[in-house]
Design a protein around this motif. Structure first.
Motif, PDB file in Angstrom:
ATOM      1  N   UNK A 121       7.987  87.685 -17.100  1.00 32.42           N
ATOM      2  CA  UNK A 121       8.898  88.607 -16.421  1.00 32.42           C
ATOM      3  C   UNK A 121       9.103  88.218 -14.962  1.00 32.42           C
ATOM      4  N   UNK A 122      10.332  88.156 -14.536  1.00 39.33           N
ATOM      5  CA  UNK A 122      10.645  87.968 -13.120  1.00 39.33           C
ATOM      6  C   UNK A 122      10.593  89.324 -12.432  1.00 39.33           C
ATOM      7  N   UNK A 123       9.686  89.462 -11.459  1.00 35.85           N
ATOM      8  CA  UNK A 123       9.536  90.734 -10.748  1.00 35.85           C
ATOM      9  C   UNK A 123       9.629  90.499  -9.247  1.00 35.85           C
ATOM     10  N   UNK A 124      10.090  91.512  -8.547  1.00 34.85           N
ATOM     11  CA  UNK A 124      10.232  91.447  -7.101  1.00 34.85           C
ATOM     12  C   UNK A 124       8.917  91.826  -6.431  1.00 34.85           C
ATOM     13  N   UNK A 125       8.418  90.952  -5.550  1.00 37.85           N
ATOM     14  CA  UNK A 125       7.127  91.160  -4.898  1.00 37.85           C
ATOM     15  C   UNK A 125       7.075  92.475  -4.111  1.00 37.85           C
ATOM     16  N   UNK A 126       8.077  92.716  -3.288  1.00 38.58           N
ATOM     17  CA  UNK A 126       8.051  93.906  -2.434  1.00 38.58           C
ATOM     18  C   UNK A 126       8.093  95.188  -3.257  1.00 38.58           C
ATOM     19  N   UNK A 127       8.964  95.229  -4.251  1.00 37.40           N
ATOM     20  CA  UNK A 127       9.053  96.432  -5.086  1.00 37.40           C
ATOM     21  C   UNK A 127       7.764  96.686  -5.849  1.00 37.40           C
ATOM     22  N   UNK A 128       7.134  95.616  -6.346  1.00 37.80           N
ATOM     23  CA  UNK A 128       5.869  95.759  -7.059  1.00 37.80           C
ATOM     24  C   UNK A 128       4.788  96.306  -6.125  1.00 37.80           C
ATOM     25  N   UNK A 129       4.744  95.785  -4.912  1.00 39.48           N
ATOM     26  CA  UNK A 129       3.750  96.264  -3.934  1.00 39.48           C
ATOM     27  C   UNK A 129       3.961  97.749  -3.609  1.00 39.48           C
TER      28      UNK A 129
END
Length: 476
Positions: free
Chosen positions: A117-125
């Motif tokens: 899965x491609x996930x956004x670092x900032x949103x995940x944090x």
């Protein structure tokens, strides 16, 4: 002398009998760790030197897209976050290889239905911080910089947002503060602590590929790769229908490109199909917006200091991003520590020793694999033998699923320990390579047998004449 304020983690529902866990670093691993420890009932205090990214207008720091796979998902599942994070990720079922002539060739990651899965670092944090914040026994402290801590007593001193010194007494200090960890500095003062860091000679630069006609400019369910032997570009999809393109290249090659026109000539030569998708003017501007960034690999051992501190995530094992396992390995750290806590009934001293014993060989293995995979991504995927072996490994895995398991499958789609996956990979590679040689020898011997048996049917040609004819053949 300025007064020193005492920081208490017991600002919400708490019990003086509960142990205090101080987590230094509110990034991905730190915020997930907070959820694990809070779920166990400890009093948790998280200290982050930066501002709360949930409130920040501009999020500073690394922005390489992340690839979430099985290990990370299992850790998120344990704290009830897997479904929420998956819903904000984009499945990538295969690599899409872009040749200079514009031809595209997919290489599946695994069996049908397997994907990363491609996930956004900032949103995940942000999601993980919010999850940690929901526990009543957790406090989040932003703009708090670690000043010093005692490995003997667990006493900690921070510099708060107002510049005032603040103290905390912790039963366990968890260093999750990244590759340049402030917590780890105390380890370096101890004897028999092994530490190394290696900067690779390549840097990275990020570019953005905007949507085209309101949709993705390329197929979204792939990790796109432009392999060019000594360097490469990759592109991962985002929820806003953009792609984040990352160019990995030796620093000396970055330094050769000094003008917008040189950027375009470089892309015309090596990545021609990307130019109309990124845009000529955008390329000229974005290429010089920031200098190429460095990448470092960190190894150390042991991960714990007495019964007071443990290093996790990049603070213990920063890896280069080429296997997509940096975050997954960090998340698995949290899960492994939690499993050992169960096994040893939360005996902190015993838990930390066992954690070091179990985790160090695995993290060192994935650090080495990440280095190897850069060569595979930028060079080997251009090799016909590599593609043949990839196909053969997958076929053998279907025929003998318990005997032959591709390395990428073990690393990405199982929780096979990293060092065990490497050992098994070497064994499989040796067996398959020897089998191919044996098949070749048997085929050659069979051919010779047929030739000799039917030699009377062949035209009467001398050996010298045959050799002369062979030398006259032109290589193709």
């Amino acid at each position: 002398m300025d007064s020193i304020e005492t920081v208490s983690p017991h600002t919400r529902e708490s019990s003086s009998k509960r142990k205090v866990i101080a987590i230094v670093g509110g990034g991905l691993v730190g915020s997930l760790n907070a959820c694990f420890f809070a779920k166990r009932g400890f009093d948790v205090a998280v200290f982050e030197s930066r501002e709360d990214i949930r409130l920040a207008k501009v999020v500073r720091g690394r922005s390489i897209n992340l690839a979430l796979s099985h290990r990370g998902r299992q850790a998120l599942k344990h704290v009830g976050m897997e479904d929420k994070i998956i819903s904000k990720g984009i499945p990538m079922h295969a690599r899409m290889i872009h040749n200079t002539n514009g031809k595209r060739s997919p290489i599946p990651y695994g069996k049908k239905g397997q994907y990363i899965l491609s996930v956004d670092r900032a949103n995940l944090n942000k999601e993980l911080l919010t999850a940690a914040d929901t526990f009543p026994n957790t406090t989040l402290n932003f703009n708090h910089k670690l000043h010093d801590w005692s490995p003997k007593t667990g006493a900690m001193t921070f510099i708060g947002p107002d510049g005032q010194m603040k103290e905390l007494q912790a039963d366990l200090i968890v260093g999750c503060d990244g590759a340049f960890s402030a917590v780890r500095k105390q380890f370096l003062r101890q004897s028999r602590f092994n530490y190394s860091q290696t900067y690779i000679p390549h840097g990275y630069m990020e570019l953005t590929m905007p949507p085209k006609d309101g949709d993705f400019a390329m197929e979204p369910n792939y990790l796109h790769i432009w392999p060019r032997n000594t360097f490469m570009m990759i592109a991962l999809p985002n929820l806003d229908r953009t792609f984040t393109c990352t160019l990995f290249m030796p620093f000396e090659d970055f330094e050769k490109i000094r003008s917008g026109d040189e950027v375009i000539r470089f892309f015309q030569k090596y990545f021609p199909d990307s130019i109309p998708l990124i845009g000529v003017e955008a390329l000229k501007q974005d290429f010089f917006r920031l200098p190429a960034q460095a990448m470092v690999s960190v190894k150390c051992s042991p991960y714990h200091l007495f019964d007071k501190c443990v290093l996790m995530g990049d603070a213990a094992h920063a890896v280069v991003p080429f296997y997509g396992q940096g975050m997954n390995a960090g998340f698995e750290d949290c899960l492994v520590l939690n499993e050992i806590m169960d096994q040893l009934n939360e005996n902190i001293a015993a838990v930390l020793q066992e954690y070091t014993r179990v985790r160090v060989p695995d993290d060192h293995a994935i650090a080495d694999l990440a280095m190897y995979n850069y060569v595979e991504m930028r060079a080997h995927v251009n090799s016909k033998y590599f593609l043949f072996r990839k196909y053969l490994d997958n076929i053998l895995h279907v025929i003998m699923p318990k005997t032959i398991v591709p390395l990428y499958t073990m690393v990405t789609f199982t929780r096979t320990r990293y060092h065990e996956a490497v050992n098994r990979w070497h064994w499989q590679d040796k067996v398959i390579t020897q089998s191919l040689w044996l098949c070749g020898v048997v085929s050659a011997a069979g051919g010779m047998y047929v030739l000799v048996r039917n030699s009377h049917k062949l035209p009467n040609i001398s050996a010298e004449h045959l050799w002369t004819r062979m030398l006259a053949l032109k290589p193709f």
